[in-house]
Design an enzyme around this catalytic site. Sequence first.
Site: not given
Length: 272
Positions: A61, A72
């Site tokens: 990814e 995140d």
Amino acid sequence: MTEQTPDQSTPIRSLTTEAMEAARAAGRTAFIGYLPAGFPTLEDSIEAAVALGNNGADVIEIGIPYSDPVMDGPVIQAATSQVLADGFRIDGVFEIIRAVTQRTDAAVVVMTYWNIVDRMGVETFARRLAEAGGAGIVTPDLVPEEAGEWFEASDRYGLDRIFLTAPSSTDERVKLITESSRGFVYGVSVMGVTGARSAVSTAAEQVVARAHAAGAPRVAVGLGISRPEHIREIGAYADGAIVGTALVAALRDGGPAAVGQLAAELATGAVR
């Protein structure tokens, strides 16, 4: 390997499916590794991804830096903030993917917030991703109900569309996500942001079981995976394990070589 389009008419080759099924055939849990594009430099991000792919990762990814990430954790946020401050441009993503796919056998997908794709134009982004050798897109903030344009473009260019399901997803949503995804379903094992943890969430197995029950042929678990024993544990019920923060920290502290070393260690946990 091919999968059918939503109307079940034209088979589409799925690079992510091929990579994960090859791992399954070899008796392994698919190892999926995440790295942010352009961190710490464009050249280092390419070398790190190549090291990842050449040391056991089946799928890579590449995360596109975004100014307002909702998923995140602090390690990845710090990395992407640095990349943005250094003036990273979206064109660099396609350069990275092209370089990595030429030098590894791993399938390479993009992890991106949808605004970035929408701003470039869904058709244009899909075309450029396919031309670079990319396999598809992981879209944490796109829901299937709003993905009509992406469905059309992904079918046109043979790209995988990877949606997320979480412990809070209803049965109806899990089924919709399963039916809308191609390649694999991304199972979020914890509610919250990414980050390495000492143990895998107990919710992970239920998330995977529900997606499998809804018809998903492949489910990979992400958020909180950082050790070979985590991958081994997840491999008892999931088809893939996704590692991000631990790899980004290795890149930050030791450069691409450290990513390769950690990837090789993590890959030992993928053997069933």
